[in-house]
Design an enzyme around this catalytic site. Structure first.
Site, mmCIF file in Angstrom:
data_model
loop_
_atom_site.group_PDB
_atom_site.id
_atom_site.type_symbol
_atom_site.label_atom_id
_atom_site.label_comp_id
_atom_site.label_asym_id
_atom_site.label_seq_id
_atom_site.Cartn_x
_atom_site.Cartn_y
_atom_site.Cartn_z
ATOM 1 N N GLU A 142 0.818 -1.226 0.000
ATOM 2 C CA GLU A 142 0.000 0.000 0.000
ATOM 3 C C GLU A 142 0.847 1.270 0.000
ATOM 4 O OE1 GLU A 142 -2.705 -0.404 3.277
ATOM 5 O OE2 GLU A 142 -3.960 -1.849 2.253
ATOM 6 N N GLU A 313 -6.734 -7.519 -0.951
ATOM 7 C CA GLU A 313 -7.297 -7.540 0.393
ATOM 8 C C GLU A 313 -8.775 -7.179 0.273
ATOM 9 O OE1 GLU A 313 -5.148 -5.023 3.095
ATOM 10 O OE2 GLU A 313 -3.182 -5.729 2.434
#
Lengths: 652, 652, 652
Positions: A142, A313
């Site tokens: 991320e 995710e």
């Protein structure tokens, strides 16, 4: 589509691993992502690598038949590394070090840290690069999370100067390009340039835009370095990074050029509560998410430029990090999974296998509870194999097709509008998202494209705002033959953040026969009516005054000035539309482009993947799909409960 | 009244200059201001002066018959100077340097910078001090813009200690004056005094007030030094500074003592959107500005103490720097120009000649567009010569006369209330502006005077709030013979920010026969009714409890305590009035003072200059001037559109 | 109950002291507190003590028959001390020194400062420790005021490392306890641990909780050191500290273990305007304070663990430090004094004797005005001797009895919820205060107890939220035999801020037969109905999903899941109740516990002390006490004006 899960063997006793792996496989999962925060366990002391536990974890998972995505742990440099090289820490706009104690504390511009990150990545590649179960490497985690793209460290400042010297060649060129004469801001040399921070009033927007471009480039460079460190020892490896929702501080398309796969992290409820939706919408969609949040990102990342995309995710229960964290409505984990499939995803990996009872994310749910009982998401996922069996019961094409409609979303445009919004309620992402929502509410499938996309094959291209539209981009767009709708501020700036010689919208204005000598930003609550044939509504936030030799399709009711202009295949909307105006303009343009319209009730969305058609009801109430002739349902029926999904094929 | 424009030859190709100059003259302009941000072009390297371009620019303008206001460029010290002497940068309340990259980054207390600023000013004076076209020198630009009066640099701290030593003589005197015994805050010597910043809770208000006085003094000192550097080489020069709207961090009257002319920068729409007006008003007046914004400042700066005043920068289209930036309604550029004239201005210079396509202010409009076509303001200005011709068609006196009503506005009082508001909704400037609005809505011309004004010649003096009212000020006021209305907090503090021995309102209380032993600050929404003969309304924000031997003209409805007290020519309002109460109190006092009242409809304002009477309609709708007998219109008629202006003379 | 006042002789000319003392005694006061901010007058230069003025002040007060509370001046280290030892300053979260110029600028962890504070305390004890009029020593003043418990100085960091080493023994133990494996946050040694500040995203909650515990411990240690410095020279001295309202940054019960007396500073109007009450309530109670603000703190500090408690500073007029500062309604000073008595206070000292005309608190009222005339509070206090005479007219027991109901309020729980609220509207103190208000509105007397209280003797114990409920606490509670109502999040965490092995509510769940695998935090506006026998209302902010083998007394209306669970004497409320639900649940539990309920009208509160019963009407209107048979009024009657007080005995 493959299903998978994110797993942290280092958080659990080793004796649990084998059963975990078996249960994953039994649940229908075939992918497992591991490793991305485990640096302190892989290398607890500089140079002392501890592989044995990871060897066993990998082999246990592989033995259960799971394919492994192995993450490099560079998002969490360990404490000993910070102690040895404190200069790798990022620096905030306040000039302070962003300290150790959570994650993402490094500066992308630190040469020392890039070397360290490559060192650990190379060591992992040497160990696991040829492991048969490891098909894919995830680099870092991320990028940009917690506002970490921009850093004001000494390393960043030095790198910025080099970046500028490469870009401009001479300081005189830079001074001219930025217009530094304006307030005696001319620099004697590159060494005297600082980041645009802590100035008395706003810094030069050209300076700020270059700082944003530079900062984005540093992310790309950092990511590429790790790939290059891994590749020699991992022949045939695929590379992936997991991006986030509504993160726009670096150019994801530039990143994608170095990736084989893009994964994104889909947290519809967390995004809803965190992003700038009105409070009433945050309440209304609190357990389903806004109907377009996940879809928008699927469509964005499907078109990002990689061969494959999916969800790395997937929210499978309440998260811990939003201002408020409600639970998904029963059925939403299945809904989101099927929605990802409908939008073309190649995989969906849930986050995380088991809720971790300690540290920052202890209130983030998983598929299993901390005491290892199954949580609600687990049971919903178990039901999915039956769903997929039904979808594939009738052999059909499931290749994602090109949509008829493209929406342009551009990272640099977002930076530019953030730097000089001109009106504080003009938010680029909001305009894009409103446009996406309007298109989807008309029943359309949408591809999201970048500013440099070829754009061929579309019937309608919607460009809500593209300040830098140079002639090469314009030529490319014209060559598509599509109907193109441009929105406010398009063509209003040069590459150096200046007004074009011919005024906004630059070359587009030349092509269409008008210019925009004046704009107004309007306080929320101030609106101006717009009227035209089949066009109704009002503008808000932003109005443009066109100086025009062009046909006006709709006009401002106050002064009759053109609001929607048209020339050939191009239309230009000279203001920020409210929902009514946006809907009528899109209907008109779709009709001209021969794109069919299916008006959908609130919260219902439809989507086609190959021969399969899907409908998703995000609420707030049960709906009936309004078109159901000559179709055969594979999943559900025309009556959809909230969180319900239907799928069908058309009978020919 | 002269018209002029702000011009930046350094932003444009030299071949455009001559045509620009001709067009200025042809537009009816006779003034042009240049030079105030051009340091990096005048002295690109220390000691290397480049005059030739500026010589040619000045001569080109002069050749067109334009008088030049030449600005010193000290608001924008160039990068090489910061590199050589980084200590000249200002320091913020956060202790960080306020960096290079925009403007106004210097600290007023830096001896090094004051010397540098004088050096460049002297060099310019040597070059141009005797140029026949340069009649006026502007020193610096907009002191205080972007919150730059207060600086916490080492230079400022050292200077503060000297300033205090001069003021108090001994540290014991200071400790007594400030009441430092209170929390063991006694200082052993001047060297241990720091600025009142970063304390755990609020610093001593006496300490804070002296810091504000000192900081204001540093501005005056900096300005004076430049004048003194220029004067030897510029015999007969006039000196001007361009002040801003609603900037109160330094004492403008103290500055004016060193100036010959005060210019102010009038941006009615930008001020409306930036200042603390309620959202509804910001919407209502978004294209005309609040009807009193420009007028208030004209009246303020007309009385500031200089021989001449005018507008140095007049908004002529949308600006770029407010939270929202709408366009003026058609006609407003003419409206604002005539309004300035009506209020006594000697000149109005528009900002800027041509919209600059690059850097920070690229979205700030000018008279001409970046592509050199005329913008809307240009055309409105072109029409003004006809207006002025009509105004002067009948020979008449246009000398600005003293008004019957004076309103007191005091910079130090604002600092004092900011330091200890006692209630967070008590804002000095808001109280002053509300009072001004109420007076103007009753059709009155108003002079704005300072706390040390003689005040002779007025029939009614309104002092909404003057915390420090010593006996010499009181004697001066009494000597005027005017009706005087005092508002809350008047006389409540000594010069050292303490409660007077006789309690508030100090000597005024002694004179009027009451004291204020107790005050209350009230949350917005809490009000208390007030009733008296011809007095109606309520107080809000602030209530005072008077201990009284004085006639009470109006009383609080809750407990019968006095709300409006009166003794001889003095009246005292013991609370913050709402609009209804304020209106009725002002009507009563005006009647007692024999000041005529003309109730005006919303948005209409009238103003007299010599024999000329003006009416201005700022909206929101067409109005009819309610008194029109025995008058002869020179401009417009009794029916006024929004943005309309009428002018007439009275027939005797 | 003794009455007293806070007095600052150093602020006034010495010739006023004797008359002040006489007037205190004549007013019925017997206590006077002095000295706590006078360091710069006691020791103006290091080592030079000036006792004579303080000798005379003490003797003057003593001669008038007043008992003296002597304060140590450590809250205000003087400037010369900061100059000599700048390292004693506290450091804020921004990394900057918290500077001299107000008060409380020291760091609790500074060894240098603790030594200095003990030095001045010991010197004072040596001088006055055996003075017959000095019975009590106050240590410092209002620990924690202005957010001063937490400091990030080098001294604090060093002390934290030692504290951790003592707590955990080895770094491995700490890493395991905190779960530092989570994001590679494992520390190589104690020397690398920093405070949890300036991290990129939230630091480990276990880390943060230990930081809060450590910081609280440092306050206790600092306080104890001064006591130990004084005691040798002050045989038989009592030690007191004056705490504040709604300050929870350190554990007051831990502090109390070293004190003989706890005083608290009661500013009902200031607290109302500063604390998180809705704006409508702030308006409604602006002149009386919320009816439970003072009572809550009386009940808290009565049970804090000291032999005696009272009010060390009682608001007696408007204060200066809240956002708005209205005046108390006439009668409220008497009301607050009698209320303190009813709640068991042993003394009430007013703040302050005379309003100080200079420095920070010049707008804080006193009993006398700056010009020495009596202020309103003075006259109200004068009337109290008559009230107390009536109360004691009939000989009766005035010993405070144990209440039937206990409410648990725990400092550590507040830290824990602040660290991870999970929903931004979940505020521990608000939940506690709402529960207290609900109990008091049902006419109950309430004791407030800590998490480690024995709890014996109560019929009903209400524990709104106690995240750390280990088995010893649970055993102790079970042993009480009381009906116990637990609220949300109880038992949800281990001592190291982790989820218990058996999930929330840990051992309590095991005992009651359920677990809470999932919680939801809900945006304000989202509610869920709850229904059961005699149970009605809704939850808001927070919902828990129970996995249950337990009787459900009330269920969620949406899905039938249990909302109120019950097992034996334990009940558990699985959500944050709105006012209606809270009321019905408390009624039910009180009935089960045989606690009588007396429903009171808004603003009326009743309270018993021994045989004396009191009623207090905080408004907003006149009320009639709804139960008045067989009682004899000593004060007032059954009809109570706003601010009215009644007292009666029951006739047997």
């Amino acid at each position: 589509m493959k299903l998978g899960v994110c797993y942290y063997p280092e958080h659990w006793p080793e004796q649990m691993w084998a059963q975990d792996a078996t249960r994953m496989r039994d649940l229908g999962l075939s992918l497992v992502r591991i490793g991305e925060f485990a640096w302190s366990r892989i290398e607890p002391v500089r140079g002392r690598f501890v592989w044995d536990w990871l060897d066993r974890a990998i082999n246990t998972l592989a033995d259960a038949g799971l394919a492994i995505v192995l993450g490099t742990p560079s998002a969490t440099p360990p404490r000993w590394l910070i102690r040895d090289a404190p200069s790798i820490l990022a620096v905030g706009t306040d000039g302070r070090l962003r300290g150790f104690g959570s994650r993402r504390h490094y500066c992308f511009s630190s040469d020392i840290y890039r070397t360290e990150a490559c060192r650990i990545a190379a060591a992992m590649a040497e160990r696991y690069g040829r492991h048969p179960a490891i098909s894919t490497w995830q680099i870092d985690n991320e990028y940009g999370c917690h506002g970490t793209v921009l850093s004001y460290s000494a390393a960043a400042i030095a790198a910025f100067r080099v970046w500028l010297a490469n870009r401009y060649g001479s300081i005189d060129s830079l001074n001219v390009a930025w217009g530094n004469v304006f307030w005696s801001m001319e620099y004697p040399d590159f060494e005297t340039i600082e980041p645009p921070v802590a100035t008395v009033t706003e810094a030069n927007p050209a300076h700020r835009l270059d700082w944003r471009r530079f900062s984005s480039d540093q992310v790309i460079r950092f990511n590429r370095a790790q790939i290059e460190a891994i590749r020699p020892n991992a022949p045939g490896a695929q590379f992936v990074h997991n991006t986030m929702g509504f993160f726009t501080d670096y150019d994801h398309r530039a990143l994608a050029r170095d990736l084989d796969v893009v994964g994104w992290d889909s947290y519809p409820l967390g995004f809803l509560d965190s992003f700038e939706f009105p409070d009433a919408e945050k309440q209304q969609w609190c357990r389903t998410g806004h109907p377009d949040i996940a879809a928008f990102h699927h469509d964005l990342y499907r078109g990002i430029g990689t061969a494959s995309f999916g969800v790395m995710e997937q929210q499978a229960g309440p998260v811990n990090w939003a201002p408020h964290n409600p639970a998904p409505l029963s059925g939403m984990v299945r809904f989101w999974t099927l929605e990802a499939f409908a939008h073309g995803a190649d995989f969906v990996a849930y986050f995380r296998w088991r809720q971790c009872p300690f540290a920052q994310e202890q209130m983030h749910s998983g598929l299993r509870l901390p005491d290892d009982r199954p949580d609600i998401g687990f049971d919903e996922i178990a039901s999915l194999s039956d769903d997929f069996a039904r979808l594939h019961a009738i052999p059909s094409n499931t290749r994602t097709q090109r949509s008829a409609v493209a929406l342009m979303f551009d990272y640099e445009s977002n930076w530019l509008v953030e730097i000089q919004p001109h009106g504080e309620n003009f938010r680029y992402r909001e305009l894009i998202f409103q446009t996406y929502t309007a298109l989807r509410g008309l029943g359309m499938d949408v591809d999201i494209i970048g500013a440099d996309a070829e754009g061929t094959g579309y019937r309608l291209i919607v460009i809500p705002c593209l300040p830098i539209l140079d002639s090469s981009r314009l030529d490319r767009l014209r060559a598509t033959g599509a109907q193109i709708l441009f929105g406010p501020r398009t063509g209003s700036k040069t590459a150096h953040f200046a007004i074009p010689d011919t005024l906004a919208p630059g070359d587009l204005g030349t092509a269409m026969g008008f210019s925009i000598p004046r704009v107004e930003s309007l306080r929320t609550g101030v609106t101006i009516g717009v009227h035209g044939e089949a066009i109704e509504g009002a503008i808000t936030h932003w109005r443009e005054h066109a100086c025009v030799r062009t046909a006006s399709v709709a006009a401002y009711t106050t002064d009759g000035a053109p609001a929607l202009l048209e020339a050939g295949d191009f239309a230009y909307l000279a203001g920020w539309p409210d929902a009514v105006l946006l809907d009528s303009v899109l209907r008109r343009q779709a009709t001209r482009a021969s794109v069919p319209i299916r008006q959908l009730p609130t919260g219902l969305r439809i989507r086609r993947r190959g021969d399969l058609h899907f409908a998703f009801n995000a609420g707030p109430q049960r709906v009936t799909i309004p078109f159901r002739e000559n179709i055969q349902f594979l999943l559900g029926s025309a009556d959809l409960e909230v969180a319900g999904v239907a799928a069908w094929i058309e009978l020919t």
